[in-house]
Scaffold this motif. Structure first.
Motif, PDB file in Angstrom:
ATOM      1  N   LYS A 122       0.843  -1.192   0.000  1.00  0.00           N
ATOM      2  CA  LYS A 122       0.000   0.000   0.000  1.00  0.00           C
ATOM      3  C   LYS A 122       0.879   1.243   0.000  1.00  0.00           C
ATOM      4  CE  LYS A 122      -0.616  -0.517   4.995  1.00  0.00           C
ATOM      5  NZ  LYS A 122      -1.590  -0.878   6.037  1.00  0.00           N
ATOM      6  N   GLY A 123       0.411   2.277  -0.694  1.00  0.00           N
ATOM      7  CA  GLY A 123       1.163   3.510  -0.807  1.00  0.00           C
ATOM      8  C   GLY A 123       0.986   4.398   0.405  1.00  0.00           C
ATOM      9  N   VAL A 124       2.090   4.863   0.954  1.00  0.00           N
ATOM     10  CA  VAL A 124       2.082   5.803   2.075  1.00  0.00           C
ATOM     11  C   VAL A 124       2.445   7.169   1.510  1.00  0.00           C
ATOM     12  CG1 VAL A 124       3.105   6.385   4.306  1.00  0.00           C
ATOM     13  CG2 VAL A 124       2.743   3.984   3.692  1.00  0.00           C
ATOM     14  N   LEU A 125       1.501   8.089   1.545  1.00  0.00           N
ATOM     15  CA  LEU A 125       1.689   9.410   0.945  1.00  0.00           C
ATOM     16  C   LEU A 125       2.141  10.394   2.012  1.00  0.00           C
ATOM     17  CD1 LEU A 125       1.397  11.043  -1.696  1.00  0.00           C
ATOM     18  CD2 LEU A 125      -0.932  11.609  -0.956  1.00  0.00           C
ATOM     19  N   HIS A 126       3.321  11.008   1.781  1.00  0.00           N
ATOM     20  CA  HIS A 126       3.879  11.952   2.750  1.00  0.00           C
ATOM     21  C   HIS A 126       3.820  13.383   2.218  1.00  0.00           C
ATOM     22  CE1 HIS A 126       5.351   9.536   6.076  1.00  0.00           C
ATOM     23  NE2 HIS A 126       5.736   8.625   5.206  1.00  0.00           N
ATOM     24  N   ALA A 127       3.639  14.303   3.142  1.00  0.00           N
ATOM     25  CA  ALA A 127       3.523  15.718   2.811  1.00  0.00           C
ATOM     26  C   ALA A 127       4.890  16.389   2.737  1.00  0.00           C
ATOM     27  CB  ALA A 127       2.661  16.424   3.860  1.00  0.00           C
ATOM     28  N   GLN A 128       4.890  17.603   2.185  1.00  0.00           N
ATOM     29  CA  GLN A 128       6.115  18.406   2.160  1.00  0.00           C
ATOM     30  C   GLN A 128       6.655  18.608   3.575  1.00  0.00           C
ATOM     31  OE1 GLN A 128       7.472  19.474  -0.745  1.00  0.00           O
ATOM     32  NE2 GLN A 128       5.786  18.975  -2.127  1.00  0.00           N
ATOM     33  N   ARG A 129       5.758  18.746   4.557  1.00  0.00           N
ATOM     34  CA  ARG A 129       6.152  18.982   5.941  1.00  0.00           C
ATOM     35  C   ARG A 129       6.822  17.786   6.604  1.00  0.00           C
ATOM     36  NH1 ARG A 129       2.162  15.883   8.096  1.00  0.00           N
ATOM     37  NH2 ARG A 129       0.057  16.126   7.215  1.00  0.00           N
ATOM     38  N   ALA A 130       6.833  16.624   5.931  1.00  0.00           N
ATOM     39  CA  ALA A 130       7.398  15.419   6.552  1.00  0.00           C
ATOM     40  C   ALA A 130       8.828  15.636   7.016  1.00  0.00           C
ATOM     41  CB  ALA A 130       7.334  14.250   5.572  1.00  0.00           C
ATOM     42  N   ILE A 131       9.602  16.435   6.292  1.00  0.00           N
ATOM     43  CA  ILE A 131      10.993  16.672   6.677  1.00  0.00           C
ATOM     44  C   ILE A 131      11.062  17.398   8.022  1.00  0.00           C
ATOM     45  CG2 ILE A 131      11.148  18.858   5.383  1.00  0.00           C
ATOM     46  CD1 ILE A 131      13.964  16.256   5.815  1.00  0.00           C
ATOM     47  N   LEU A 132      10.072  18.243   8.314  1.00  0.00           N
ATOM     48  CA  LEU A 132      10.057  18.940   9.606  1.00  0.00           C
ATOM     49  C   LEU A 132       9.702  17.984  10.733  1.00  0.00           C
ATOM     50  CD1 LEU A 132       8.300  22.272   8.559  1.00  0.00           C
ATOM     51  CD2 LEU A 132      10.742  21.777   8.764  1.00  0.00           C
ATOM     52  N   GLY A 133       8.937  16.950  10.412  1.00  0.00           N
ATOM     53  CA  GLY A 133       8.607  15.954  11.414  1.00  0.00           C
ATOM     54  C   GLY A 133       9.805  15.128  11.844  1.00  0.00           C
ATOM     55  N   ARG A 134      10.904  15.239  11.126  1.00  0.00           N
ATOM     56  CA  ARG A 134      12.113  14.485  11.449  1.00  0.00           C
ATOM     57  C   ARG A 134      13.025  15.251  12.413  1.00  0.00           C
ATOM     58  NH1 ARG A 134      12.688  10.285   7.908  1.00  0.00           N
ATOM     59  NH2 ARG A 134      14.903  10.096   8.439  1.00  0.00           N
ATOM     60  N   ARG A 135      12.743  16.509  12.664  1.00  0.00           N
ATOM     61  CA  ARG A 135      13.667  17.320  13.452  1.00  0.00           C
ATOM     62  C   ARG A 135      13.903  16.818  14.881  1.00  0.00           C
ATOM     63  NH1 ARG A 135      12.326  23.596  12.279  1.00  0.00           N
ATOM     64  NH2 ARG A 135      10.334  22.984  13.203  1.00  0.00           N
ATOM     65  N   PRO A 136      12.885  16.273  15.557  1.00  0.00           N
ATOM     66  CA  PRO A 136      13.165  15.792  16.923  1.00  0.00           C
ATOM     67  C   PRO A 136      14.247  14.709  16.989  1.00  0.00           C
ATOM     68  CG  PRO A 136      10.805  16.034  16.606  1.00  0.00           C
ATOM     69  CD  PRO A 136      11.437  16.216  15.257  1.00  0.00           C
ATOM     70  N   MET A 137      14.428  13.971  15.904  1.00  0.00           N
ATOM     71  CA  MET A 137      15.426  12.894  15.946  1.00  0.00           C
ATOM     72  C   MET A 137      16.855  13.424  15.823  1.00  0.00           C
ATOM     73  SD  MET A 137      15.253  10.985  12.204  1.00  0.00           S
ATOM     74  CE  MET A 137      13.475  10.837  12.182  1.00  0.00           C
ATOM     75  N   TYR A 138      17.034  14.662  15.355  1.00  0.00           N
ATOM     76  CA  TYR A 138      18.391  15.168  15.165  1.00  0.00           C
ATOM     77  C   TYR A 138      19.151  15.230  16.487  1.00  0.00           C
ATOM     78  CZ  TYR A 138      16.625  16.524  10.555  1.00  0.00           C
ATOM     79  OH  TYR A 138      16.065  16.510   9.295  1.00  0.00           O
ATOM     80  N   ALA A 139      18.476  15.659  17.548  1.00  0.00           N
ATOM     81  CA  ALA A 139      19.119  15.692  18.866  1.00  0.00           C
ATOM     82  C   ALA A 139      18.919  14.391  19.620  1.00  0.00           C
ATOM     83  CB  ALA A 139      18.569  16.859  19.684  1.00  0.00           C
ATOM     84  N   ASP A 140      17.748  13.787  19.451  1.00  0.00           N
ATOM     85  CA  ASP A 140      17.377  12.665  20.321  1.00  0.00           C
ATOM     86  C   ASP A 140      17.679  11.288  19.746  1.00  0.00           C
ATOM     87  OD1 ASP A 140      16.594  14.453  22.191  1.00  0.00           O
ATOM     88  OD2 ASP A 140      14.460  13.995  22.132  1.00  0.00           O
ATOM     89  N   TRP A 141      18.255  11.219  18.559  1.00  0.00           N
ATOM     90  CA  TRP A 141      18.724   9.934  18.042  1.00  0.00           C
ATOM     91  C   TRP A 141      20.042  10.092  17.283  1.00  0.00           C
ATOM     92  CZ3 TRP A 141      17.070   7.297  12.933  1.00  0.00           C
ATOM     93  CH2 TRP A 141      17.724   6.053  12.814  1.00  0.00           C
ATOM     94  N   LEU A 142      20.033  10.932  16.244  1.00  0.00           N
ATOM     95  CA  LEU A 142      21.220  11.044  15.396  1.00  0.00           C
ATOM     96  C   LEU A 142      22.336  11.866  16.030  1.00  0.00           C
ATOM     97  CD1 LEU A 142      19.473  11.666  11.939  1.00  0.00           C
ATOM     98  CD2 LEU A 142      20.245   9.492  12.920  1.00  0.00           C
ATOM     99  N   GLY A 143      21.968  12.828  16.866  1.00  0.00           N
ATOM    100  CA  GLY A 143      22.981  13.741  17.385  1.00  0.00           C
ATOM    101  C   GLY A 143      23.630  14.516  16.258  1.00  0.00           C
ATOM    102  N   LEU A 144      22.825  14.992  15.312  1.00  0.00           N
ATOM    103  CA  LEU A 144      23.304  15.511  14.028  1.00  0.00           C
ATOM    104  C   LEU A 144      23.414  17.028  14.009  1.00  0.00           C
ATOM    105  CD1 LEU A 144      23.942  14.830  11.018  1.00  0.00           C
ATOM    106  CD2 LEU A 144      21.480  15.004  10.585  1.00  0.00           C
ATOM    107  N   THR A 145      24.589  17.528  13.589  1.00  0.00           N
ATOM    108  CA  THR A 145      24.812  18.962  13.405  1.00  0.00           C
ATOM    109  C   THR A 145      25.450  19.182  12.039  1.00  0.00           C
ATOM    110  OG1 THR A 145      27.080  19.070  14.253  1.00  0.00           O
ATOM    111  CG2 THR A 145      25.291  19.103  15.885  1.00  0.00           C
TER     112      THR A 145
END
Length: 522
Positions: free
Chosen positions: A185-208
């Motif tokens: 089944k197709g999962v359709l994501h919005a343009q805003r999906a990239i903003l939904g990833r921001r919490p993981m930058y500090a809390d998983w990836l530790g990405l800067t």
């Protein structure tokens, strides 16, 4: 409703209204204006490394986007991407979104039969056909085919002055995932999906922006597209990918050669690295940590990796519909056996299996759920309104994962509430595999289930009832599956049985078959 003690009161902050102008590709390439000469991507192959600066990547994407816009496709048209693990795939993905179309990435492991089914389901208007897939031209002739020569011609167009004026809630990309039916089944994501990833930058990836992130996956996998590419670019970091011959020993060499500070992979890759080479021979001094997703991370593997490298592996848990939202945080203690806690800003709860919207207290097992306010949550299932209805409970998206939180907010995973299987990080529907098995000569009946190879490794096993008089052999059954299914969907072993285990109401009991196999193996 009163919030769960394991949920945040506040939805994930994303700073834009749904109607505001926002384009995912523009967000990922915004660093081009600030530091056009900085390296955005290093794609390492057998013949050397291909490097892309932010400025060059931005221009190439906008040129191809202008070429796409000149094709006369309708707004929102799906552009299917059938290409290899190369820069062309990445550029086509971003260019489709930059031009206001919906990118539809597909795995290069899929058979032509599977790709045609996805194209038909999505109503794709065009397909980007990479060099390795030109032999499929006739099978995809009903689509507007964009081969490498035309890609080059389209990318010669003057670049778009600006990205398509999409809104935050407009569709950006469509990915297909296995569920409980016989067809993905197709999962359709919005343009805003990239903003939904921001919490993981500090809390998983530790990405800067100072990081160099090496991902061990292929670009056509959403884990790689997200963690390996769009996340580093959204932060202004450098992404490193590899498309040469597969050899577990290559990863520490690449970490050393490119000064990788973060290494992302599935747990199996970390295990293979430790087994394949003497990791102490490599200079991994710049590596801060590893991150893992896609399958359970065994506590022993974390310990072994730390003993060999001095760094930790941080685990996460997510869904195709919302990406990762549970994770271990770099710099914080790990609780072995748990994939982590809800990322800060997320609203995550465990709801009763039998129904209801009141979160369960700590210690009780139920279905893992994410609040609909999360900007990373999908727009919906493509043309499957009945399935959308099945996964929404009031304001909660409810997946099929059984889990419980402890008193400290750590999540403990208790498997699936359905029969969806996990094959090296890919979700696989048993019905899809069983449909292929049903057409295999000599097979009367078949069922598939996950079975354990080791405590932390599972494979797909086919349980097959032969037709009377048929002389079935495992190799023939596996070869048949290989002709109709992507490699990661194919069973790894075949067990001939007299009958398929069933429940009292006649349904296939895959869990019972897996238990019987485990008992026989012991």
């Amino acid at each position: 409703m009163p919030p769960s003690p394991l949920s945040s009161e506040t939805p994930v902050p994303h700073g834009i209204a749904p109607a505001a102008r926002f384009n995912l590709a523009a967000h990922c390439l915004a660093h081009a204006a600030r530091a056009p000469g900085k390296t955005a991507l290093i794609l390492v192959g057998a013949d050397g490394a291909e490097r892309w600066t932010y400025g060059a990547l931005d221009e190439k994407v906008r040129r191809l986007a202008a070429g796409f816009a000149g094709l006369g496709l309708e707004p929102g048209a799906r552009i299917l991407i059938r290409a290899g693990n190369d820069a062309g795939f990445v550029i086509a993905f971003l260019a489709a979104i930059a031009a206001g179309y919906v990118a539809q990435p597909t795995s290069s492991q899929l058979t032509l039969e599977e790709v045609r089914a996805l194209a038909d389901d999505s109503g794709a208007a065009a397909v980007v056909l990479g060099q390795d897939h030109l032999g499929e031209r006739a099978g995809l002739a009903h689509l507007r085919i964009i081969d490498p020569d035309e890609m080059a011609a389209l990318a010669a167009a003057p670049p778009l002055a600006g990205f398509a004026p999409t809104r935050a809630d407009d569709p950006a990309y469509l990915v297909y995932t296995s569920g409980t039916t016989s067809r993905p089944k197709g999962v359709l994501h919005a343009q805003r999906a990239i903003l939904g990833r921001r919490p993981m930058y500090a809390d998983w990836l530790g990405l800067t922006e100072a990081d160099v992130l090496l991902h061990a996956g292929a670009v056509n996998w959403t884990y790689t597209l997200g963690v390996g590419l769009t996340d580093p670019w959204a932060q202004g970091a450098t992404a490193v990918l590899y498309n040469g011959p597969r050899d577990p020993a290559v990863w520490p060499r690449l970490i050393e050669a490119h000064g990788a500070t973060i290494f992302a992979a599935v747990p199996t890759v970390f295990r293979q690295v430790l087994k394949a080479c003497d990791i102490a021979r490599f200079d991994l001094s710049r590596l801060r940590h590893g991150v893992a997703a896609g399958e359970a991370l065994a506590p022993r593997l974390i310990e072994d990796w730390h003993a060999a490298t001095g760094t930790w592996i941080y685990e996460s848990l997510g869904m195709s519909e919302v990406s990762t939202f549970i994770s271990c945080r770099p710099g914080a203690p790990i609780r072995p056996g748990s994939p982590g806690r809800p990322q800060r800003g997320r609203r995550v709860s465990v709801l009763p299996v039998e129904g209801g919207t009141d979160p369960l207290p700590a210690g009780e097992t139920g279905l893992l759920a994410v609040h609909r306010s999360d900007p990373g949550l999908m727009l919906g299932y493509w043309r499957r309104p009945e399935e959308e209805e099945a996964v929404m409970r009031g304001d909660w998206f409810v997946g099929g994962d059984l889990a419980a939180f402890d008193a400290d907010g750590w999540l403990w995973f208790h498997g699936r509430n359905d029969d969806v299987m996990n094959a090296l990080g890919y979700r696989v529907s048993p019905l899809e595999v069983e449909k292929a098995l049903a057409d295999c000569p000599g097979v009367l009946e078949a069922a598939v289930a996950e079975t354990k190879v080791r405590a932390d490794v599972s494979v797909i096993t086919a349980f097959v009832v032969p037709r009377p008089g048929a002389a079935l052999i495992e190799a023939a059954v596996l070869a048949h599956c290989g002709q109709h299914l992507a490699a990661y969907k194919c069973p790894r072993r075949v067990v001939l049985v007299d009958q398929i285990e069933r429940t009292a109401n006649g349904k296939v009991s895959r869990k019972a078959m897996a238990r019987r196999f485990a008992a026989a193996a012991d």
